[in-house]
Write a protein that holds these residues in place. Structure first.
Motif, PDB file in Angstrom:
ATOM      1  N   LEU A  80       0.826  -1.210   0.000  1.00 60.18           N
ATOM      2  CA  LEU A  80       0.000   0.000   0.000  1.00 60.18           C
ATOM      3  C   LEU A  80       0.857   1.255   0.000  1.00 60.18           C
ATOM      4  O   LEU A  80       0.552   2.229  -0.685  1.00 60.18           O
ATOM      5  N   ASP A  81       1.936   1.242   0.787  1.00 60.20           N
ATOM      6  CA  ASP A  81       2.822   2.408   0.818  1.00 60.20           C
ATOM      7  C   ASP A  81       3.464   2.644  -0.546  1.00 60.20           C
ATOM      8  O   ASP A  81       3.584   3.785  -0.992  1.00 60.20           O
ATOM      9  N   ARG A  82       3.885   1.544  -1.187  1.00 64.94           N
ATOM     10  CA  ARG A  82       4.479   1.706  -2.531  1.00 64.94           C
ATOM     11  C   ARG A  82       3.452   2.233  -3.520  1.00 64.94           C
ATOM     12  O   ARG A  82       3.763   3.079  -4.364  1.00 64.94           O
ATOM     13  N   GLY A  83       2.215   1.742  -3.456  1.00 65.12           N
ATOM     14  CA  GLY A  83       1.158   2.234  -4.338  1.00 65.12           C
ATOM     15  C   GLY A  83       0.864   3.702  -4.105  1.00 65.12           C
ATOM     16  O   GLY A  83       0.707   4.477  -5.050  1.00 65.12           O
ATOM     17  N   ARG A  84       0.792   4.080  -2.816  1.00 63.39           N
ATOM     18  CA  ARG A  84       0.560   5.488  -2.494  1.00 63.39           C
ATOM     19  C   ARG A  84       1.712   6.355  -2.992  1.00 63.39           C
ATOM     20  O   ARG A  84       1.510   7.461  -3.505  1.00 63.39           O
ATOM     21  N   ALA A  85       2.933   5.870  -2.822  1.00 65.94           N
ATOM     22  CA  ALA A  85       4.106   6.641  -3.252  1.00 65.94           C
ATOM     23  C   ALA A  85       4.099   6.828  -4.772  1.00 65.94           C
ATOM     24  O   ALA A  85       4.390   7.923  -5.277  1.00 65.94           O
ATOM     25  N   LYS A  86       3.740   5.764  -5.511  1.00 64.18           N
ATOM     26  CA  LYS A  86       3.691   5.885  -6.976  1.00 64.18           C
ATOM     27  C   LYS A  86       2.594   6.853  -7.404  1.00 64.18           C
ATOM     28  O   LYS A  86       2.793   7.670  -8.300  1.00 64.18           O
ATOM     29  N   ALA A  87       1.420   6.749  -6.772  1.00 65.67           N
ATOM     30  CA  ALA A  87       0.331   7.661  -7.112  1.00 65.67           C
ATOM     31  C   ALA A  87       0.703   9.102  -6.772  1.00 65.67           C
ATOM     32  O   ALA A  87       0.423  10.027  -7.542  1.00 65.67           O
ATOM     33  N   HIS A  88       1.356   9.294  -5.620  1.00 67.75           N
ATOM     34  CA  HIS A  88       1.779  10.635  -5.205  1.00 67.75           C
ATOM     35  C   HIS A  88       2.820  11.196  -6.176  1.00 67.75           C
ATOM     36  O   HIS A  88       2.757  12.367  -6.571  1.00 67.75           O
ATOM     37  N   ARG A  89       3.774  10.354  -6.581  1.00 72.32           N
ATOM     38  CA  ARG A  89       4.803  10.792  -7.523  1.00 72.32           C
ATOM     39  C   ARG A  89       4.177  11.138  -8.879  1.00 72.32           C
ATOM     40  O   ARG A  89       4.539  12.126  -9.507  1.00 72.32           O
ATOM     41  N   PHE A  90       3.213  10.320  -9.326  1.00 74.02           N
ATOM     42  CA  PHE A  90       2.536  10.592 -10.590  1.00 74.02           C
ATOM     43  C   PHE A  90       1.781  11.919 -10.519  1.00 74.02           C
ATOM     44  O   PHE A  90       1.866  12.743 -11.424  1.00 74.02           O
ATOM     45  N   LEU A  91       1.054  12.138  -9.433  1.00 75.32           N
ATOM     46  CA  LEU A  91       0.290  13.375  -9.270  1.00 75.32           C
ATOM     47  C   LEU A  91       1.212  14.593  -9.201  1.00 75.32           C
ATOM     48  O   LEU A  91       0.962  15.608  -9.852  1.00 75.32           O
ATOM     49  N   ASN A  92       2.297  14.481  -8.457  1.00 73.12           N
ATOM     50  CA  ASN A  92       3.245  15.599  -8.379  1.00 73.12           C
ATOM     51  C   ASN A  92       3.903  15.869  -9.724  1.00 73.12           C
ATOM     52  O   ASN A  92       4.124  17.024 -10.090  1.00 73.12           O
ATOM     53  N   GLY A  93       4.235  14.808 -10.452  1.00 71.52           N
ATOM     54  CA  GLY A  93       4.817  14.994 -11.776  1.00 71.52           C
ATOM     55  C   GLY A  93       3.857  15.687 -12.723  1.00 71.52           C
ATOM     56  O   GLY A  93       4.242  16.570 -13.495  1.00 71.52           O
ATOM     57  N   PHE A  94       2.571  15.303 -12.657  1.00 74.22           N
ATOM     58  CA  PHE A  94       1.573  15.954 -13.508  1.00 74.22           C
ATOM     59  C   PHE A  94       1.430  17.424 -13.138  1.00 74.22           C
ATOM     60  O   PHE A  94       1.347  18.288 -14.011  1.00 74.22           O
ATOM     61  N   ILE A  95       1.399  17.732 -11.853  1.00 76.74           N
ATOM     62  CA  ILE A  95       1.267  19.127 -11.415  1.00 76.74           C
ATOM     63  C   ILE A  95       2.479  19.939 -11.860  1.00 76.74           C
ATOM     64  O   ILE A  95       2.346  21.060 -12.347  1.00 76.74           O
ATOM     65  N   ASP A  96       3.669  19.363 -11.727  1.00 76.55           N
ATOM     66  CA  ASP A  96       4.872  20.068 -12.187  1.00 76.55           C
ATOM     67  C   ASP A  96       4.817  20.333 -13.686  1.00 76.55           C
ATOM     68  O   ASP A  96       5.189  21.407 -14.153  1.00 76.55           O
ATOM     69  N   PHE A  97       4.353  19.328 -14.448  1.00 78.04           N
ATOM     70  CA  PHE A  97       4.270  19.475 -15.901  1.00 78.04           C
ATOM     71  C   PHE A  97       3.202  20.492 -16.293  1.00 78.04           C
ATOM     72  O   PHE A  97       3.429  21.364 -17.111  1.00 78.04           O
ATOM     73  N   ALA A  98       2.018  20.378 -15.684  1.00 82.51           N
ATOM     74  CA  ALA A  98       0.881  21.203 -16.093  1.00 82.51           C
ATOM     75  C   ALA A  98       1.076  22.673 -15.759  1.00 82.51           C
ATOM     76  O   ALA A  98       0.552  23.536 -16.452  1.00 82.51           O
ATOM     77  N   PHE A  99       1.799  22.965 -14.695  1.00 86.20           N
ATOM     78  CA  PHE A  99       1.928  24.349 -14.287  1.00 86.20           C
ATOM     79  C   PHE A  99       3.318  24.912 -14.531  1.00 86.20           C
ATOM     80  O   PHE A  99       3.698  25.901 -13.928  1.00 86.20           O
ATOM     81  N   GLN A 100       4.067  24.289 -15.442  1.00 91.18           N
ATOM     82  CA  GLN A 100       5.342  24.856 -15.859  1.00 91.18           C
ATOM     83  C   GLN A 100       5.067  26.112 -16.661  1.00 91.18           C
ATOM     84  O   GLN A 100       4.017  26.271 -17.259  1.00 91.18           O
ATOM     85  N   GLY A 101       6.038  26.969 -16.735  1.00 93.76           N
ATOM     86  CA  GLY A 101       5.875  28.190 -17.506  1.00 93.76           C
ATOM     87  C   GLY A 101       5.651  27.925 -18.983  1.00 93.76           C
ATOM     88  O   GLY A 101       4.812  28.541 -19.610  1.00 93.76           O
ATOM     89  N   ASN A 102       6.382  26.977 -19.567  1.00 95.86           N
ATOM     90  CA  ASN A 102       6.269  26.724 -20.996  1.00 95.86           C
ATOM     91  C   ASN A 102       4.898  26.192 -21.369  1.00 95.86           C
ATOM     92  O   ASN A 102       4.337  26.587 -22.385  1.00 95.86           O
ATOM     93  N   VAL A 103       4.346  25.273 -20.580  1.00 91.84           N
ATOM     94  CA  VAL A 103       3.049  24.702 -20.903  1.00 91.84           C
ATOM     95  C   VAL A 103       1.966  25.760 -20.801  1.00 91.84           C
ATOM     96  O   VAL A 103       1.077  25.847 -21.649  1.00 91.84           O
ATOM     97  N   LEU A 104       2.046  26.608 -19.781  1.00 90.86           N
ATOM     98  CA  LEU A 104       1.059  27.679 -19.659  1.00 90.86           C
ATOM     99  C   LEU A 104       1.185  28.681 -20.806  1.00 90.86           C
ATOM    100  O   LEU A 104       0.189  29.181 -21.312  1.00 90.86           O
ATOM    101  N   GLU A 105       2.406  28.958 -21.225  1.00 89.21           N
ATOM    102  CA  GLU A 105       2.600  29.861 -22.355  1.00 89.21           C
ATOM    103  C   GLU A 105       2.033  29.272 -23.637  1.00 89.21           C
ATOM    104  O   GLU A 105       1.406  29.977 -24.432  1.00 89.21           O
TER     105      GLU A 105
END
Length: 197
Positions: free
Chosen positions: A31-56
């Protein structure tokens, strides 16, 4: 570590279908590994979606679609009607068509179909060249407007949008006009290769 059963009591025995060597920490690790993977995926998406280049890019696409709609409306609603009046078209340009095969309800005495929609509803085979010409004029208008905006932006800023190119004197491929060396054949553009031989 005791586990909660379906009856609501705690027990140290392994769950049904598990061996006696069952380790309850394995479920926690999984469960901890699953949560960690989901958390990493969500953080990666947030980093990607709100980068300056993507918003531009998103902002640029929205502005470009609105600009295209504006120029298309200018061409279709403002510029083309006077052109239709000046030229002997007798209709809007997008209503011009040629009947290739008449429909079953075509009547010769009335002068044919009055509109493109009427011809299509009757089942006639038509070539809607006016609609194509309308789109072509819109395309040219949007292209020239975008080029004008890019040239204006480049005039007021140091960031080049319109990159001027020339042909390399050795390999004849396009390179930037300010390049000292060709990116394709790596020859110098000031003629020093000619002076060596």
């Amino acid at each position: 570590m005791p586990r909660l059963t379906t009856e609501g009591t705690y027990t140290d025995s392994p769950p049904p279908g598990r061996s006696a060597s069952y380790d309850p920490d394995e479920d926690d690790d999984l469960l901890d590994r699953g949560r960690a993977k989901a958390h990493r995926f969500l953080n990666g998406f947030i980093d990607f979606a709100f980068q300056g280049n993507v918003l531009e890019i998103a902002f640029g696409l929205i502005v470009a679609s609105m600009f295209t709609a504006l120029v298309t409306s200018l061409m279709t609603d403002i510029l083309l009607p006077p052109i239709s009046v000046l030229l002997p078209l007798n209709k809007n340009l997008e209503e011009k068509f040629a009947v290739l095969k008449k429909g079953p309800n075509f009547e010769e005495g009335e002068g044919g179909y009055n509109t493109l929609k009427q011809a299509q509803e009757d089942g006639a085979v038509v070539m809607a060249y006016g609609f194509f010409l309308n789109r072509l004029i819109n395309f040219v208008g949007v292209g020239m407007s975008l080029y004008g905006m890019a040239a204006t932006y480049q005039y007021f800023s140091k960031d080049p949008i319109i990159k001027r190119t020339v042909k390399c004197r050795y390999c004849r491929k396009s390179i930037n006009e300010k390049a000292a060396r060709c990116v394709n054949c790596t020859s110098w553009q000031d003629g020093r290769e000619d002076r060596l031989f």
